[in-house]
Design an enzyme around this catalytic site. Structure first.
Site, PDB file in Angstrom:
ATOM      1  N   HIS A   8       1.059  -0.771   1.165  1.00  0.00           N
ATOM      2  CA  HIS A   8       0.203  -1.864   1.641  1.00  0.00           C
ATOM      3  C   HIS A   8      -0.865  -1.311   2.582  1.00  0.00           C
ATOM      4  O   HIS A   8      -0.653  -0.302   3.268  1.00  0.00           O
ATOM      5  CB  HIS A   8       1.042  -2.939   2.350  1.00  0.00           C
ATOM      6  N   GLU A  66      -6.955  -4.867  -2.692  1.00  0.00           N
ATOM      7  CA  GLU A  66      -7.228  -5.657  -1.496  1.00  0.00           C
ATOM      8  C   GLU A  66      -8.290  -4.949  -0.653  1.00  0.00           C
ATOM      9  O   GLU A  66      -7.982  -3.916  -0.036  1.00  0.00           O
ATOM     10  CB  GLU A  66      -5.971  -5.798  -0.631  1.00  0.00           C
TER      11      GLU A  66
HETATM   12  O1  G3H Z   1      -0.281  -8.777   1.785  1.00  0.00           O
HETATM   13  C1  G3H Z   1      -1.174  -9.587   1.833  1.00  0.00           C
HETATM   14  C2  G3H Z   1      -2.555  -9.225   1.979  1.00  0.00           C
HETATM   15  O2  G3H Z   1      -2.772  -8.206   2.918  1.00  0.00           O
HETATM   16  C3  G3H Z   1      -3.502 -10.382   2.155  1.00  0.00           C
HETATM   17  O3  G3H Z   1      -3.370 -10.941   3.427  1.00  0.00           O
HETATM   18  P1  G3H Z   1      -4.149 -12.302   3.720  1.00  0.00           P
HETATM   19  O4  G3H Z   1      -3.739 -13.285   2.646  1.00  0.00           O
HETATM   20  O5  G3H Z   1      -3.723 -12.723   5.079  1.00  0.00           O
HETATM   21  O6  G3H Z   1      -5.611 -11.992   3.644  1.00  0.00           O
END
Ligand code: G3H
Length: 214
Positions: free
Chosen positions: A85, A133
Site C-alpha cells: 500500500h 492509487e
Molecule cells: O486504501 C485505500 C486508499 O489509500 C484510498 O484511500 P481514500 O479512499 O481515503 O482516498
C-alpha cells in the site's frame, strides 16, 4: 465490481463498519470486504464479512519479530491481503516475497501501485489484482476516476499487456456510487477506498451509496 474498504489506522469501530458492510453486501449481492488493522482481523472476520489484511510480511515462521505472517492472518479469518500500500511501501523483492507468502497461505492478493508503470511491474509478480492509487489523491475529496481518469485507463492497459489475468482496481478519493460507476466505465474491476467509509458519519449509508454504482 469488488469494493474493498481499508480501515487504515482510522479511529472508527471496526466491528460497526464490518457489520454494516456484511449487511449491505448481503442485501445488495455486492462483493464488499473490510481490511482492518492486523490486531482486529479475527473479530472482524467473526462478523461474517469478507476480511482482508492490510499487509503481510514476506517471512514464513521463524525468528522475525514484528512480522505479520500470511499464515497468521489466514488462520484468523482473512481471505486476502493488500501488499505494498502507498502508506506501507516495500522493496520490490519484498513485494514478490509477500505475494508468494500470501499464495502459500491461500490468501487472495492485491498489490498497490502509484502509477501505470508500477502496475505493469506489479502485474509481472502474479498477484490476483493490482490497484492504482495516485498518492496525491489519497484521502482527498476528489475521486481518481474524476481527477485522473487517464491513469486508470493506462493502468488497465499496463496490466493487460503483462498478464490479462490480473484484475485492476483503482482508489483514492472514491466516496460515492457515481465514483464507482465511473471507475467501472474506465475498466476497473474493483475499488479500494478508505476515508469515504471509515471517516463517514454513517458508514452504512456510505456503503449503500457505493454499491448503487456497481
Ligand atoms: O486504501 C485505500 C486508499 O489509500 C484510498 O484511500 P481514500 O479512499 O481515503 O482516498
Amino acid at each position: 465490481m469488488f469494493i474493498l474498504v481499508n480501515l487504515k489506522a482510522y479511529p472508527c469501530d471496526p466491528i460497526d463498519v464490518a457489520t454494516a458492510a456484511r449487511d449491505v453486501a448481503e442485501a445488495s449481492g455486492a462483493r464488499i470486504a473490510i481490511s482492518p488493522q492486523a490486531a482486529d482481523v479475527a473479530r472482524v472476520a467473526e462478523t461474517g464479512v469478507e476480511t482482508w489484511a492490510q499487509h503481510v510480511s514476506p517471512n514464513a515462521h521463524g525468528s522475525h519479530t514484528g512480522s505479520t505472517l500470511a499464515e497468521a492472518v489466514a488462520d484468523n479469518g482473512a481471505e486476502g491481503t493488500l501488499i505494498n500500500h502507498s502508506e506501507n511501501r516495500l522493496k520490490l523483492a519484498d513485494v514478490d516475497g509477500s505475494v508468494r507468502a500470501a499464495e502459500r497461505a491461500n490468501l487472495e492478493t492485491i498489490v498497490c501501485a502509484n502509477n501505470p508503470a508500477q502496475v505493469g511491474a506489479a502485474a509481472a509478480l502474479g498477484p490476483d489484482a493490482v490497484a492504482v492509487e495516485p498518492p496525491e489523491l489519497i484521502g482527498g475529496d476528489v475521486s481518481v476516476s474524476t481527477a485522473d481518469p487517464g491513469i486508470v485507463e493506462d493502468a488497465v492497459a499496463a496490466a493487460e499487456a503483462v498478464d490479462p489475468a490480473v484484475d485492476v482496481f483503482c482508489g483514492a478519493g472514491v466516496s460515492t456510487g457515481d465514483d464507482v460507476a465511473a471507475a467501472g466505465d474506465l475498466g476497473a474491476s474493483g475499488i479500494l477506498l478508505a476515508s469515504g467509509v471509515a471517516k463517514a458519519d454513517d458508514p452504512r449509508a456510505a456503503l449503500e451509496d457505493l454499491v448503487g454504482g456497481i
